[in-house]
Write an enzyme that holds these catalytic residues in place. Sequence first.
Site, PDB file in Angstrom:
ATOM      1  N   ARG A 118       0.826  -1.209   0.000  1.00  0.00           N
ATOM      2  CA  ARG A 118       0.000   0.000   0.000  1.00  0.00           C
ATOM      3  C   ARG A 118       0.857   1.255   0.000  1.00  0.00           C
ATOM      4  O   ARG A 118       0.340   2.354   0.036  1.00  0.00           O
ATOM      5  CB  ARG A 118      -0.940  -0.007   1.220  1.00  0.00           C
ATOM      6  CG  ARG A 118      -2.033  -1.050   1.066  1.00  0.00           C
ATOM      7  CD  ARG A 118      -3.115  -0.947   2.124  1.00  0.00           C
ATOM      8  NE  ARG A 118      -4.363  -1.526   1.639  1.00  0.00           N
ATOM      9  CZ  ARG A 118      -4.606  -2.803   1.508  1.00  0.00           C
ATOM     10  NH1 ARG A 118      -3.677  -3.668   1.805  1.00  0.00           N
ATOM     11  NH2 ARG A 118      -5.761  -3.239   1.045  1.00  0.00           N
ATOM     12  N   ASP A 134       8.745  -6.320   2.626  1.00  0.00           N
ATOM     13  CA  ASP A 134       8.792  -5.873   4.011  1.00  0.00           C
ATOM     14  C   ASP A 134      10.203  -5.344   4.252  1.00  0.00           C
ATOM     15  O   ASP A 134      11.189  -6.015   3.938  1.00  0.00           O
ATOM     16  CB  ASP A 134       8.452  -6.986   5.000  1.00  0.00           C
ATOM     17  CG  ASP A 134       8.002  -6.379   6.326  1.00  0.00           C
ATOM     18  OD1 ASP A 134       7.010  -5.619   6.338  1.00  0.00           O
ATOM     19  OD2 ASP A 134       8.660  -6.626   7.350  1.00  0.00           O
ATOM     20  N   ARG A 183      16.411  -2.474  -1.565  1.00  0.00           N
ATOM     21  CA  ARG A 183      15.279  -2.939  -2.392  1.00  0.00           C
ATOM     22  C   ARG A 183      15.781  -3.390  -3.765  1.00  0.00           C
ATOM     23  O   ARG A 183      15.350  -4.411  -4.291  1.00  0.00           O
ATOM     24  CB  ARG A 183      14.263  -1.786  -2.532  1.00  0.00           C
ATOM     25  CG  ARG A 183      12.994  -2.126  -3.304  1.00  0.00           C
ATOM     26  CD  ARG A 183      11.862  -1.168  -2.977  1.00  0.00           C
ATOM     27  NE  ARG A 183      11.468  -1.277  -1.590  1.00  0.00           N
ATOM     28  CZ  ARG A 183      11.802  -0.374  -0.642  1.00  0.00           C
ATOM     29  NH1 ARG A 183      12.468   0.728  -0.956  1.00  0.00           N
ATOM     30  NH2 ARG A 183      11.442  -0.575   0.595  1.00  0.00           N
TER      31      ARG A 183
HETATM   32  P1  ITT Z   1       3.347  -2.102   2.984  1.00  0.00           P
HETATM   33  O1  ITT Z   1       3.437  -2.916   4.253  1.00  0.00           O
HETATM   34  O2  ITT Z   1       1.963  -1.944   2.469  1.00  0.00           O
HETATM   35  O3  ITT Z   1       4.301  -2.607   1.919  1.00  0.00           O
HETATM   36  P2  ITT Z   1       4.656  -0.037   4.585  1.00  0.00           P
HETATM   37  O4  ITT Z   1       5.084   1.358   4.270  1.00  0.00           O
HETATM   38  O5  ITT Z   1       3.838  -0.253   5.840  1.00  0.00           O
HETATM   39  O6  ITT Z   1       3.864  -0.598   3.303  1.00  0.00           O
HETATM   40  P3  ITT Z   1       6.698  -1.766   5.767  1.00  0.00           P
HETATM   41  O7  ITT Z   1       5.748  -2.360   6.735  1.00  0.00           O
HETATM   42  O8  ITT Z   1       7.625  -2.703   5.031  1.00  0.00           O
HETATM   43  O9  ITT Z   1       5.940  -0.938   4.611  1.00  0.00           O
HETATM   44  O10 ITT Z   1       7.552  -0.653   6.524  1.00  0.00           O
HETATM   45  C1  ITT Z   1       8.718  -0.180   5.963  1.00  0.00           C
HETATM   46  C2  ITT Z   1       9.128   1.108   6.625  1.00  0.00           C
HETATM   47  O11 ITT Z   1      10.566   1.168   6.601  1.00  0.00           O
HETATM   48  C3  ITT Z   1       8.612   2.273   5.792  1.00  0.00           C
HETATM   49  O12 ITT Z   1       7.515   2.873   6.389  1.00  0.00           O
HETATM   50  C4  ITT Z   1       9.809   3.219   5.740  1.00  0.00           C
HETATM   51  O13 ITT Z   1       9.681   4.151   6.760  1.00  0.00           O
HETATM   52  C5  ITT Z   1      11.013   2.336   6.003  1.00  0.00           C
HETATM   53  N1  ITT Z   1      11.695   2.081   4.722  1.00  0.00           N
HETATM   54  C6  ITT Z   1      11.671   0.936   3.983  1.00  0.00           C
HETATM   55  N2  ITT Z   1      12.361   1.090   2.843  1.00  0.00           N
HETATM   56  C7  ITT Z   1      12.827   2.351   2.856  1.00  0.00           C
HETATM   57  C8  ITT Z   1      13.578   3.113   1.945  1.00  0.00           C
HETATM   58  O14 ITT Z   1      13.965   2.622   0.782  1.00  0.00           O
HETATM   59  N3  ITT Z   1      13.861   4.367   2.276  1.00  0.00           N
HETATM   60  C9  ITT Z   1      13.461   4.898   3.454  1.00  0.00           C
HETATM   61  N4  ITT Z   1      12.712   4.273   4.359  1.00  0.00           N
HETATM   62  C10 ITT Z   1      12.401   2.992   4.061  1.00  0.00           C
END
Ligand code: ITT
Length: 200
Positions: A10, A71, A183
């Site tokens: 999302r 995740d 990623r």
């Molecule tokens: P979905 O679960 O729907 O995929 P989400 O935003 O809740 O969306 P996550 O539970 O995986 O995703 O949480 C990942 C968090 O980690 C996200 O909110 C970011 O704050 C951080 N994060 C992940 N990848 C990142 C990136 O490339 N750059 C900066 N922050 C990142």
Amino acid sequence: MVMELVIATRNRKKVGEIRRILEGIPVTLHTLDDFPGCPEVEEDEATFEGNAIKKARAVAGYSGKPSLADDSGLEVDALGGAPGVFSARYAGEGADDRKNLEKLLSELRDVGKEKREARFICVIALALPDGKVDTFRGSVAGRIGTEPRGESGFGYDPVFYPEGHERTFAEMSADEKDALSHRAIALRELRRYFATLMND
Ligand code: ITT
């Protein structure tokens, strides 16, 4: 037959990055916008792998199509690995990127420059409608700055300096971030997996 894949997140910024990095593979990409009734998944597993698998399986089960979940999060050594799997809700349920970032900087307020090591982790899970699942992991080491810098990217990007760089992810272009990011590393593994499937 062209394979179809649902990007089961999302987070629109993640969708953008995933589309960019998977560009060119012979797969039709759908998003959750194409499956508006898809139920929310509670991310209550202890590991990135567990949560990624749970999200990918839920969407594959609902859509009937192979689904890819991400995740991800930030592990900070001086905080014993926090926020880790709680990165999205570090400042509480429903917290936004800005609040999470503020909380991180405040927790690290008394931590010196040389003790601010951290890494971003990304686990991609690919689930088939029959429940079969594979995971792919990427990580990038770096350190946390003392104030936000840059406007690109999302989440903790404005405070994350990847190792060997003097600019944060949020100060880099999309291509620069994709050349280094957790990623991109995980998704390159997935690309290799697709390539072997298609050559079989
Ligand atoms: P979905 O679960 O729907 O995929 P989400 O935003 O809740 O969306 P996550 O539970 O995986 O995703 O949480 C990942 C968090 O980690 C996200 O909110 C970011 O704050 C951080 N994060 C992940 N990848 C990142 C990136 O490339 N750059 C900066 N922050 C990142």
